[in-house]
Design an enzyme around this catalytic site. Structure first.
Site, short mmCIF file in Angstrom:
data_model
loop_
_atom_site.label_atom_id
_atom_site.label_comp_id
_atom_site.label_asym_id
_atom_site.label_seq_id
_atom_site.Cartn_x
_atom_site.Cartn_y
_atom_site.Cartn_z
N GLY A 231 0.77 -1.23 0.00
CA GLY A 231 0.00 0.00 0.00
C GLY A 231 0.80 1.28 0.00
N GLU A 273 4.50 -6.32 2.01
CA GLU A 273 4.24 -6.92 0.69
C GLU A 273 3.82 -5.82 -0.28
OE1 GLU A 273 1.54 -10.09 1.80
OE2 GLU A 273 -0.15 -8.70 1.91
N GLY A 275 3.75 -3.78 -3.73
CA GLY A 275 3.84 -4.03 -5.15
C GLY A 275 4.11 -2.73 -5.87
N ARG A 276 3.11 -1.84 -5.79
CA ARG A 276 3.15 -0.58 -6.53
C ARG A 276 4.45 0.19 -6.39
NH1 ARG A 276 -1.54 1.99 -7.57
NH2 ARG A 276 -2.48 0.77 -5.92
N ARG A 311 -5.95 1.94 -15.17
CA ARG A 311 -6.13 2.77 -13.97
C ARG A 311 -6.88 4.09 -14.22
NH1 ARG A 311 -2.89 4.72 -11.10
NH2 ARG A 311 -3.71 4.18 -9.09
N TYR A 315 -10.13 4.09 -11.99
CA TYR A 315 -10.12 4.91 -10.77
C TYR A 315 -10.11 6.41 -11.05
CZ TYR A 315 -7.99 0.55 -8.91
OH TYR A 315 -7.69 -0.74 -8.57
N CYS A 342 -14.53 0.86 -27.69
CA CYS A 342 -15.86 1.44 -27.85
C CYS A 342 -16.46 1.68 -26.47
CB CYS A 342 -16.73 0.53 -28.68
SG CYS A 342 -16.00 0.19 -30.28
N GLU A 343 -15.72 2.43 -25.68
CA GLU A 343 -16.11 2.78 -24.31
C GLU A 343 -15.63 4.20 -24.13
OE1 GLU A 343 -17.59 1.06 -21.85
OE2 GLU A 343 -17.78 -0.77 -23.05
#
Ligand SMILES: *Cc1c(COP(=O)(O)O)cnc(C)c1O
Length: 429
Positions: A231, A273, A275-276, A311, A315, A342-343
């Site tokens: 985090g 732990e 990641g980012r 992302r 978000y 197509c979004e």
């Protein structure tokens, strides 16, 4: 201020693109190594500190091997992630299996690898015992619920989160597994994500130290390690600051001396732990502008789309954009930078001030090294792009090839003949 620089010159990037067409993700090996060392240095005072890289952030075995060389393990949550860790040479207790809603076959694989199994619920003790057996070491994931005040933008309020055991359950869980003969115990939590405030990590450590002391007092169980989760955020925006790791290390060290040592739990191993923060800032999505469209707004269409980096659409996250070779021009145009899905939310940036962009310009999207390629998908028939590694000596290695239409159609029994004919003739379908 977070500097948004590129690890390659324009000429070097053009040379790379001649060999590997855009779009692709490229990772800066030296920067990842330096950063891994920075995190480990933060906890060099902590007995047996271990970082388990959250494989889901960037599940590429080449990157996992680089991290293994730096002394980093793997945090896995699925069969595929366990196999990736194994193939990267990470085994035994260098793997922490932090999963939820887990099928027994995955617990079995984790047990076969000798990984530390971190249970997400009290009922999983019985499930594990029935299908796999009770391992020698066991860990539990704690969900503080309303005991932790305030939510986090990605994880939300702990009491709304599906993860972990409640305070009452976790005390009961240690008693149960102690009675079943478990001798070594771990404690885990993961309550924040993409957090830039260093004091959030200090508060998490404080909460976990108190809990370890309470577990010891009430059940007699001495936990061997505490995993504080991941985090640690990254400064996606240039005006943001990276987490002050030195402060985090110093303050957690102070709490350890104040609580763990007098509480009789020293030596207690600490773990994270993340990641980012390990790979995020050191991965770049490289794309080419292919269209320029002026209607009610001005659009730049890239050859990459949300399937390469979800992302911003998922978000609303900011990802910095560099138009290569135009860094010093005035950023006096306002664009939506889009992909081809197509979004209508397939946009890397909305109303972004950038230099004038023309089709053919190379566009680099920053901070795509974690939860980037990993979140890729095939919606609208989009193919996942390649992953490249920029080595410390300046050479470039292909560490995952781009998908082809044959990959896309591999699970269907149509088109197989046409595909092999087209492949033989080196022509599109
Ligand atoms: C996603 C995740 C992590 C890593 O989170 P980052 O924000 O990438 O550091 C760690 N642990 C668990 C259990 C996770 O689900």
């Amino acid at each position: 201020m977070a500097k948004k620089k590129l690890p390659f010159t324009e000429a070097k990037l053009k040379e790379i693109i001649r060999q590997y067409p855009t779009p692709f993700h490229i990772y800066d090996e030296q920067a990842i190594r330096d950063n891994a060392r920075r995190l480990l240095a933060t906890f060099d005072w902590a007995p047996g500190f271990k970082e388990y890289f959250a494989v889901k952030a960037t599940p590429n075995p080449y990157l996992l091997s680089i991290l293994r060389e730096e002394g980093i393990g793997a945090d896995c949550s699925s069969m595929a992630e366990l196999i990736l860790a194994e193939r990267a040479g990470i085994t035994g207790e260098s793997i922490m299996f932090t999963s939820n809603d887990t099928p027994w076959e995955e617990y079995q694989k984790a047990a076969d690898l000798g990984a530390i199994i971190n249970l997400d619920d009290i009922t999983h003790i019985e499930y594990l015992e029935k299908h796999v057996g009770i391992p020698e070491v066991i860990s539990f994931r704690y969900n503080p619920g309303p005991l932790l005040k305030g939510g986090n933008t990605i994880i939300g309020y702990p009491e709304e989160a599906k993860y972990g055991l409640t305070h009452e359950q976790i005390l009961r869980a240690y008693r149960i597994v102690k009675d079943k003969g478990v001798k070594r115990f771990g404690l885990h939590t993961m309550v924040i994500s993409n957090e830039l405030n260093p004091y959030s990590f200090v508060a998490t450590a404080d909460m976990m130290f108190e809990l370890a002391l309470e577990i010891h007092r009430t059940t007699g169980v001495k936990v061997e390690f505490i995993n504080l989760g991941g985090g640690i955020g990254i400064p996606y925006r240039p005006e943001q600051e990276a987490v002050d790791l030195e402060l985090v290390g110093r303050e957690i060290k102070r709490l350890y001396a104040e609580k763990i040592v007098p509480g009789g739990l020293h030596p207690l191993k600490l773990a994270m732990e993340c990641g980012r923060m390990i790979t995020g800032p050191y991965g770049y999505l490289v794309a080419t502008a292919i269209h320029k469209k002026e209607i009610y707004k001005n659009y730049i269409g890239l050859d990459a789309c949300m399937a390469n980096l979800m992302r911003p659409a998922l978000y609303g996250s900011y990802h910095h954009i560099t138009v290569v070779g135009k860094e010093l021009l005035p950023h006096d145009r306002i664009y939506d930078v889009t992909g081809s899905l197509c979004e209508n939310n397939d946009k890397f940036a909305i109303d972004r001030a950038l230099p004038p962009i023309e089709p053919g310009d190379i566009v680099v999207i920053h901070d795509a090294g974690a939860h980037g390629h990993a979140m890729g998908f095939n919606y609208n028939g989009k193919l996942r792009s390649a992953e490249l590694l920029l080595r410390p000596d300046g050479s470039v290695k292909l560490i995952r090839r781009a998908e082809t239409l044959a990959d896309y159609f591999a699970t269907l029994d149509i088109c197989q003949n046409e595909l092999s004919l087209a492949a033989a003739a080196k022509k599109p379908l």
